[in-house]
Design an enzyme around this catalytic site. Sequence first.
Site, mmCIF file in Angstrom:
data_model
loop_
_atom_site.group_PDB
_atom_site.id
_atom_site.type_symbol
_atom_site.label_atom_id
_atom_site.label_comp_id
_atom_site.label_asym_id
_atom_site.label_seq_id
_atom_site.Cartn_x
_atom_site.Cartn_y
_atom_site.Cartn_z
ATOM 1 N N SER A 95 0.675 -0.545 -0.096
ATOM 2 C CA SER A 95 -0.171 -0.464 0.275
ATOM 3 C C SER A 95 0.924 1.157 -0.106
ATOM 4 C CB SER A 95 -0.986 0.580 1.017
ATOM 5 O OG SER A 95 -2.077 1.343 1.550
ATOM 6 N N ASP A 217 -10.170 -3.942 -5.899
ATOM 7 C CA ASP A 217 -9.337 -3.645 -4.764
ATOM 8 C C ASP A 217 -9.982 -2.360 -4.735
ATOM 9 O OD1 ASP A 217 -8.025 -2.073 -3.398
ATOM 10 O OD2 ASP A 217 -6.619 -2.672 -4.169
ATOM 11 N N HIS A 245 -7.785 -5.231 -0.453
ATOM 12 C CA HIS A 245 -6.392 -4.635 -0.722
ATOM 13 C C HIS A 245 -5.507 -5.468 0.325
ATOM 14 C CE1 HIS A 245 -4.239 -0.254 -1.424
ATOM 15 N NE2 HIS A 245 -3.840 -0.540 -0.490
#
Length: 266
Positions: A95, A217, A245
Amino acid sequence: MDVRSRNNVVVTGRDDGPTVLLAHGFGCDQNLWRLVVPELAERYRVVLFDHTGAGRSDLSAWTAERYSTLDGYADDVLVLCRELDLRDVVLVGHSVSAMIAVLAANREPDRFAKLVLLTPSPRYLDDEDYRGGFSRADIDELLAALESNYLGWSATMAPVIMGNPERPELGEELTNSFCRTDPAIARVFARATFLSDNRADLAEVTVPTLVVQCARDAIAPPEVGQFTHERIPGSVLVTLDATGHCPQLSAPEATVGAITAFVDGP
């Protein structure tokens, strides 16, 4: 301050294998890697840590000034590598840590053998022809909700980030992780995360890079992974048949497979 204490560094796996450094995302800590670590540790030396302000890091080392941008976190990664004398590192960033990894590798490319960017987003805000997934109004609303009621925001957002509503335990785990984070620290990190724009940094990457995205996502849609891949010269794009995610939790076997194929490949 010793980096092992400051960032709760844990080293496991093989002493004779490549070094894989795992960097977690916003609101998380190294515990979110736990489903992929055992298999990775059979092949590599695995280094885990908590970003300053997260998990079991030394919270006294956190300052709003240093960590108001992703640069402070990238500097920490480089300090960790220097103090532990880590070389030819495979840096896996999840991320927002995908962009932290990009910044670190651009500053000291000789330190890193490869990068793995797991569900990356160089910019969350939509911008003309670029689709990041969020309008400015979306981000303003998200940050306002976080600042006014962090625990409520965590309970609402974590299941959205995780996806997989048929597996509510995953969303609950991420909620609990968010709730362990100091709200004042979370507010600063959230602004650094959701308002950053690292698109220009992608073209500067010279380290061999794997971009891993999920087919579904809500935080980083497929267009973002494709954009990241197209902007990083010579990068490889893998799309997991996974939702959410955080594929290291929702699809750990597929995540490990993508990482090992890239690390062990040419």
